[in-house]
Design a protein around this motif. Structure first.
Motif, PDB file in Angstrom:
ATOM      1  N   ARG A  11      -6.928   1.686  -1.142  1.00 54.68           N
ATOM      2  CA  ARG A  11      -5.504   1.785  -1.472  1.00 54.68           C
ATOM      3  C   ARG A  11      -5.391   1.995  -2.974  1.00 54.68           C
ATOM      4  O   ARG A  11      -5.859   1.174  -3.760  1.00 54.68           O
ATOM      5  CB  ARG A  11      -4.766   0.504  -1.049  1.00 54.68           C
ATOM      6  N   PRO A  12      -4.796   3.143  -3.398  1.00 55.19           N
ATOM      7  CA  PRO A  12      -4.664   3.432  -4.828  1.00 55.19           C
ATOM      8  C   PRO A  12      -3.568   2.584  -5.488  1.00 55.19           C
ATOM      9  O   PRO A  12      -2.491   2.396  -4.912  1.00 55.19           O
ATOM     10  CB  PRO A  12      -4.301   4.911  -4.872  1.00 55.19           C
ATOM     11  N   ALA A  47       0.012   3.409  -6.235  1.00 58.37           N
ATOM     12  CA  ALA A  47      -0.091   4.730  -6.863  1.00 58.37           C
ATOM     13  C   ALA A  47       0.319   5.832  -5.895  1.00 58.37           C
ATOM     14  O   ALA A  47       0.243   7.005  -6.221  1.00 58.37           O
ATOM     15  CB  ALA A  47      -1.493   4.971  -7.390  1.00 58.37           C
ATOM     16  N   THR A  48       0.738   5.465  -4.710  1.00 51.93           N
ATOM     17  CA  THR A  48       1.291   6.446  -3.775  1.00 51.93           C
ATOM     18  C   THR A  48       2.808   6.295  -3.820  1.00 51.93           C
ATOM     19  O   THR A  48       3.408   5.611  -3.010  1.00 51.93           O
ATOM     20  CB  THR A  48       0.782   6.209  -2.346  1.00 51.93           C
ATOM     21  N   LEU A  62       3.356  -2.547  -1.628  1.00 47.99           N
ATOM     22  CA  LEU A  62       2.057  -3.230  -1.633  1.00 47.99           C
ATOM     23  C   LEU A  62       2.110  -4.552  -0.873  1.00 47.99           C
ATOM     24  O   LEU A  62       1.076  -5.129  -0.556  1.00 47.99           O
ATOM     25  CB  LEU A  62       1.596  -3.510  -3.075  1.00 47.99           C
ATOM     26  N   GLY A  63       3.317  -5.010  -0.568  1.00 45.94           N
ATOM     27  CA  GLY A  63       3.501  -6.354  -0.024  1.00 45.94           C
ATOM     28  C   GLY A  63       2.917  -6.556   1.368  1.00 45.94           C
ATOM     29  O   GLY A  63       2.673  -7.693   1.769  1.00 45.94           O
ATOM     30  N   TYR A  64       2.652  -5.480   2.102  1.00 41.32           N
ATOM     31  CA  TYR A  64       2.125  -5.644   3.462  1.00 41.32           C
ATOM     32  C   TYR A  64       0.657  -6.075   3.464  1.00 41.32           C
ATOM     33  O   TYR A  64       0.192  -6.621   4.447  1.00 41.32           O
ATOM     34  CB  TYR A  64       2.338  -4.367   4.285  1.00 41.32           C
ATOM     35  N   LEU A 178      -3.464  -1.858   7.724  1.00 41.09           N
ATOM     36  CA  LEU A 178      -3.487  -0.889   6.623  1.00 41.09           C
ATOM     37  C   LEU A 178      -3.094   0.504   7.101  1.00 41.09           C
ATOM     38  O   LEU A 178      -2.323   1.198   6.434  1.00 41.09           O
ATOM     39  CB  LEU A 178      -4.875  -0.854   5.976  1.00 41.09           C
ATOM     40  N   THR A 179      -3.617   0.914   8.224  1.00 45.31           N
ATOM     41  CA  THR A 179      -3.372   2.286   8.673  1.00 45.31           C
ATOM     42  C   THR A 179      -1.974   2.439   9.267  1.00 45.31           C
ATOM     43  O   THR A 179      -1.467   3.556   9.363  1.00 45.31           O
ATOM     44  CB  THR A 179      -4.436   2.742   9.691  1.00 45.31           C
ATOM     45  N   ALA A 180      -1.343   1.330   9.649  1.00 49.48           N
ATOM     46  CA  ALA A 180       0.023   1.399  10.184  1.00 49.48           C
ATOM     47  C   ALA A 180       1.046   1.703   9.090  1.00 49.48           C
ATOM     48  O   ALA A 180       2.196   2.014   9.395  1.00 49.48           O
ATOM     49  CB  ALA A 180       0.384   0.094  10.894  1.00 49.48           C
ATOM     50  N   HIS A 181       0.619   1.608   7.806  1.00 48.72           N
ATOM     51  CA  HIS A 181       1.568   1.866   6.712  1.00 48.72           C
ATOM     52  C   HIS A 181       1.360   3.232   6.089  1.00 48.72           C
ATOM     53  O   HIS A 181       0.296   3.769   6.098  1.00 48.72           O
ATOM     54  CB  HIS A 181       1.438   0.778   5.630  1.00 48.72           C
TER      55      HIS A 181
END
Ligand code: SLL
Length: 181
Positions: A11-12, A47-48, A62-64, A178-181
């Motif tokens: 995650r950037p 950064a996204t 980022l909170g997830y 992670l991939t759900a976001h």
């Protein structure tokens, strides 16, 4: 809980600070700290960023997977350990000096991941050898801190680092998160 072997997911992020010179009106407002010269914000951001955002880094995404960001300020600050438990992960303060800030990122418990520690040198001054000088022979051999007036004219100081948080062999449920976001 199952680890997904052979997988890395990243995650950037960006982390760092912006700083502005206090105006004389603002210096009066903070007159219980008459020696304070700057207002600054230190932050960890995604950064996204949203495509329509004019700032680098999205404040709220980022909170997830991050549970807490702890900013450890210089001991001259009251309660120097600042825990931020939801986005935006940032601390704003006033002050007079630059110092090293320890940034500790703690992940959601279901991640099973250890905390990450980053360091950022709080930058207040636009250290400068390019600021116009009255005569060319006065060009200093070393970068100098501009006067407060000149620093104010130069505008906000930005000091940001790009980085990637890397998770290796993540737990299946964390990978799903992670991939759900
Ligand atoms: C320096 N080593 O001497 C650094 C220390 C400390 C900065 C900088 C004010 C804190 C407060 C503040 O800006 N501390 O009084 O609330 O440059």
């Amino acid at each position: 809980r199952v680890r997904v072997r052979g997988v890395t997911i990243h995650r950037p992020i960006i982390y760092g600070n912006t700083a502005t010179v206090l105006t004389s009106a603002e210096r009066l407002e903070t007159s219980h700290y008459p020696d304070h010269t700057h207002r600054w914000t230190v932050a960890v951001r995604s950064a996204t960023s949203a495509p329509d955002s004019d700032i680098v880094g999205g404040a709220d995404d980022l909170g997830y997977f991050i549970k807490r960001v702890t900013f450890k300020l210089h001991d001259t600050y009251p309660n120097p350990t600042r825990n931020i438990d939801k986005p935006p992960f940032e601390v704003s303060e006033t002050g007079w000096g630059e110092f090293e800030i320890q940034i500790r990122i703690t992940y959601v418990p279901e991640s099973g991941e250890k905390a990450t520690t980053l360091y950022h040198h709080l930058k207040l001054h636009p250290w400068s050898i390019t600021f116009p000088l009255p005569n060319a022979s006065a060009v200093p051999a070393e970068p100098e801190i501009p006067s407060p007036e000149n620093a104010a004219k130069l505008g906000p100081v930005h000091s940001w680092q790009y980085d990637e948080i890397v998770f290796t062999d993540p737990f299946q449920n964390f990978l799903n998160l992670l991939t759900a976001h």
